[in-house]
Design a protein around this motif. Structure first.
Motif, PDB file in Angstrom:
ATOM      1  N   GLU A  75       0.832  -1.203   0.000  1.00 13.25           N
ATOM      2  CA  GLU A  75       0.000   0.000   0.000  1.00 13.25           C
ATOM      3  C   GLU A  75       0.868   1.255   0.000  1.00 13.25           C
ATOM      4  OE1 GLU A  75      -3.406   0.030   2.676  1.00 13.25           O
ATOM      5  OE2 GLU A  75      -3.144  -2.135   2.911  1.00 13.25           O
ATOM      6  N   THR A  76       1.971   1.237   0.728  1.00 12.45           N
ATOM      7  CA  THR A  76       2.869   2.396   0.760  1.00 12.45           C
ATOM      8  C   THR A  76       4.004   2.280  -0.260  1.00 12.45           C
ATOM      9  OG1 THR A  76       4.166   1.384   2.542  1.00 12.45           O
ATOM     10  CG2 THR A  76       2.391   2.871   3.182  1.00 12.45           C
ATOM     11  N   HIS A  77       4.308   1.044  -0.696  1.00 14.43           N
ATOM     12  CA  HIS A  77       5.371   0.830  -1.684  1.00 14.43           C
ATOM     13  C   HIS A  77       4.880  -0.121  -2.784  1.00 14.43           C
ATOM     14  CE1 HIS A  77       7.649   2.137   1.903  1.00 14.43           C
ATOM     15  NE2 HIS A  77       8.384   2.751   1.005  1.00 14.43           N
ATOM     16  N   PRO A  78       4.011   0.376  -3.659  1.00 12.93           N
ATOM     17  CA  PRO A  78       3.501  -0.473  -4.742  1.00 12.93           C
ATOM     18  C   PRO A  78       4.597  -0.758  -5.770  1.00 12.93           C
ATOM     19  CG  PRO A  78       2.747   1.785  -5.026  1.00 12.93           C
ATOM     20  CD  PRO A  78       3.458   1.737  -3.708  1.00 12.93           C
ATOM     21  N   PRO A  79       4.359  -1.688  -6.668  1.00 11.87           N
ATOM     22  CA  PRO A  79       5.387  -2.011  -7.672  1.00 11.87           C
ATOM     23  C   PRO A  79       5.643  -0.844  -8.624  1.00 11.87           C
ATOM     24  CG  PRO A  79       3.326  -3.170  -8.136  1.00 11.87           C
ATOM     25  CD  PRO A  79       3.165  -2.524  -6.805  1.00 11.87           C
ATOM     26  N   GLU A  80       6.863  -0.809  -9.161  1.00 15.00           N
ATOM     27  CA  GLU A  80       7.264   0.253 -10.073  1.00 15.00           C
ATOM     28  C   GLU A  80       6.695  -0.005 -11.475  1.00 15.00           C
ATOM     29  OE1 GLU A  80       9.429  -1.414  -8.091  1.00 15.00           O
ATOM     30  OE2 GLU A  80       9.622   0.190  -6.594  1.00 15.00           O
TER      31      GLU A  80
ATOM     32  N   VAL B 229      -4.706  -0.872  -7.409  1.00 18.77           N
ATOM     33  CA  VAL B 229      -4.965  -1.479  -8.721  1.00 18.77           C
ATOM     34  C   VAL B 229      -4.326  -0.687  -9.856  1.00 18.77           C
ATOM     35  CG1 VAL B 229      -6.778  -2.015 -10.409  1.00 18.77           C
ATOM     36  CG2 VAL B 229      -6.989  -2.803  -8.039  1.00 18.77           C
ATOM     37  N   PRO B 230      -4.451   0.646  -9.898  1.00 23.88           N
ATOM     38  CA  PRO B 230      -3.769   1.385 -10.981  1.00 23.88           C
ATOM     39  C   PRO B 230      -2.256   1.142 -11.004  1.00 23.88           C
ATOM     40  CG  PRO B 230      -5.380   2.795  -9.905  1.00 23.88           C
ATOM     41  CD  PRO B 230      -5.270   1.557  -9.060  1.00 23.88           C
ATOM     42  N   ALA B 231      -1.632   1.054  -9.838  1.00 28.30           N
ATOM     43  CA  ALA B 231      -0.187   0.790  -9.779  1.00 28.30           C
ATOM     44  C   ALA B 231       0.137  -0.607 -10.287  1.00 28.30           C
ATOM     45  CB  ALA B 231       0.329   0.968  -8.357  1.00 28.30           C
TER      46      ALA B 231
ATOM     47  N   PHE C  85     -10.211  -3.733 -13.529  1.00 24.38           N
ATOM     48  CA  PHE C  85      -9.178  -3.969 -14.544  1.00 24.38           C
ATOM     49  C   PHE C  85      -9.724  -3.770 -15.959  1.00 24.38           C
ATOM     50  CE2 PHE C  85      -7.738  -6.353 -10.816  1.00 24.38           C
ATOM     51  CZ  PHE C  85      -6.436  -5.880 -10.705  1.00 24.38           C
ATOM     52  N   SER C  86     -10.655  -2.832 -16.108  1.00 30.04           N
ATOM     53  CA  SER C  86     -11.319  -2.629 -17.403  1.00 30.04           C
ATOM     54  C   SER C  86     -10.365  -2.144 -18.494  1.00 30.04           C
ATOM     55  CB  SER C  86     -12.481  -1.641 -17.257  1.00 30.04           C
ATOM     56  OG  SER C  86     -12.006  -0.380 -16.808  1.00 30.04           O
ATOM     57  N   SER C  87      -9.228  -1.588 -18.111  1.00 24.74           N
ATOM     58  CA  SER C  87      -8.263  -1.124 -19.115  1.00 24.74           C
ATOM     59  C   SER C  87      -7.452  -2.269 -19.718  1.00 24.74           C
ATOM     60  CB  SER C  87      -7.313  -0.096 -18.503  1.00 24.74           C
ATOM     61  OG  SER C  87      -6.506  -0.689 -17.498  1.00 24.74           O
ATOM     62  N   LEU C  88      -7.567  -3.458 -19.139  1.00 16.68           N
ATOM     63  CA  LEU C  88      -6.839  -4.612 -19.657  1.00 16.68           C
ATOM     64  C   LEU C  88      -7.712  -5.420 -20.615  1.00 16.68           C
ATOM     65  CD1 LEU C  88      -5.113  -5.954 -16.404  1.00 16.68           C
ATOM     66  CD2 LEU C  88      -4.209  -4.328 -18.088  1.00 16.68           C
ATOM     67  N   GLN C  89      -7.062  -6.140 -21.524  1.00 15.92           N
ATOM     68  CA  GLN C  89      -7.770  -7.082 -22.389  1.00 15.92           C
ATOM     69  C   GLN C  89      -8.218  -8.268 -21.542  1.00 15.92           C
ATOM     70  OE1 GLN C  89      -5.246  -8.874 -25.337  1.00 15.92           O
ATOM     71  NE2 GLN C  89      -6.689 -10.557 -25.686  1.00 15.92           N
ATOM     72  N   LEU C  90      -9.494  -8.588 -21.572  1.00 12.01           N
ATOM     73  CA  LEU C  90     -10.002  -9.726 -20.810  1.00 12.01           C
ATOM     74  C   LEU C  90      -9.552 -11.024 -21.463  1.00 12.01           C
ATOM     75  CD1 LEU C  90     -11.784 -10.927 -18.565  1.00 12.01           C
ATOM     76  CD2 LEU C  90     -13.729 -10.723 -20.142  1.00 12.01           C
ATOM     77  N   VAL C  91      -8.884 -11.867 -20.697  1.00  5.90           N
ATOM     78  CA  VAL C  91      -8.420 -13.168 -21.172  1.00  5.90           C
ATOM     79  C   VAL C  91      -9.279 -14.291 -20.585  1.00  5.90           C
ATOM     80  CG1 VAL C  91      -6.457 -14.763 -21.213  1.00  5.90           C
ATOM     81  CG2 VAL C  91      -6.064 -12.293 -21.432  1.00  5.90           C
ATOM     82  N   PHE C  92      -9.616 -14.164 -19.305  1.00  4.06           N
ATOM     83  CA  PHE C  92     -10.371 -15.219 -18.617  1.00  4.06           C
ATOM     84  C   PHE C  92     -11.125 -14.607 -17.445  1.00  4.06           C
ATOM     85  CE2 PHE C  92     -10.604 -18.163 -15.026  1.00  4.06           C
ATOM     86  CZ  PHE C  92     -11.226 -19.266 -15.594  1.00  4.06           C
TER      87      PHE C  92
END
Length: 198
Positions: free
Chosen positions: A93-98, A116-118, A160-167
């Motif tokens: 929460e304080t250090h999300p992935p780069e 989620v955006p991160a 995750f609507s900005s992603l292509q739905l795979v499954f």
């Protein structure tokens, strides 16, 4: 609940856990979608079932958790089994992935909507997110008691609507609730390989 209390709560829970760590169903049933190589993140990894399975598929894995007990246990297992896993104590929460760091991100039984955006930004183009957690529509008492830690109907599709739905799989209370996949939702999404036009 503050960081220290959260860490203590999860450390106590993991100390009481026995048996081999298990990977999430969404990952186990969709291994064929993984890239042949690359870097993966098991976010909120717990005892590292997802991390171990990802490493066994040939990926270099980062595994992060807020509790040091599971992180230490996973480091020991990775060393003994010679798995490419870097387990780390980290508050996501304080250090999300780069940004654009990972080819694959796996999240199971953890829900923090604000990051989620991160997570999406952390995917490289073409990267995949595997996600599985509890839903508010449920037929058992498994999972968190508080509604905010459970997904609303089809919420993963919105988050995750900005992603292509795979499954995607979420059965809710449809039909015979004693059969099928209940109490949870599974999602796999893929980041576009080309940037969106403004």
């Amino acid at each position: 609940m503050d960081f220290v209390n959260i860490k203590t709560k999860w450390n106590d829970r993991y100390r009481a856990t026995t048996g081999e760590p298990q990977a999430s169903r969404v990952l186990k049933e969709n291994l064929h979608l993984l890239p042949a190589q690359g870097r993966a993140l098991d976010l909120a990894c717990g005892l590292g079932g997802n991390a171990m399975l990802l490493a066994q598929q040939g990926l270099h894995v980062d595994a992060w958790d807020i509790a040091d007990v599971p992180v230490g246990a996973l480091q020991d297992i990775a060393l003994k089994r010679q798995l490419s896993i870097q387990a780390e104590l980290r508050d996501v929460e304080t250090h999300p992935p780069e940004p654009e760091t990972f080819d694959v991100i796996v999240v199971s039984y953890f829900l923090e909507r604000d990051i989620v955006p991160a997570m999406i930004d952390a995917l490289k183009p073409g990267g995949l997110i595997y996600y599985q957690t509890f839903t508010r529509q449920c037929v058992s008492d498994r999972g968190p008691q508080r509604a905010e830690f459970r997904l609303a109907d089809q919420e993963l599709l919105q988050l995750f609507s900005s992603l292509q739905l795979v499954f995607y799989r979420e059965e809710g209370l449809i039909g015979d609730v004693h059969k099928g996949f209940r109490d949870e939702a599974m999602f796999i999404g893929r980041k576009n390989t080309t940037p969106a036009l403004d």
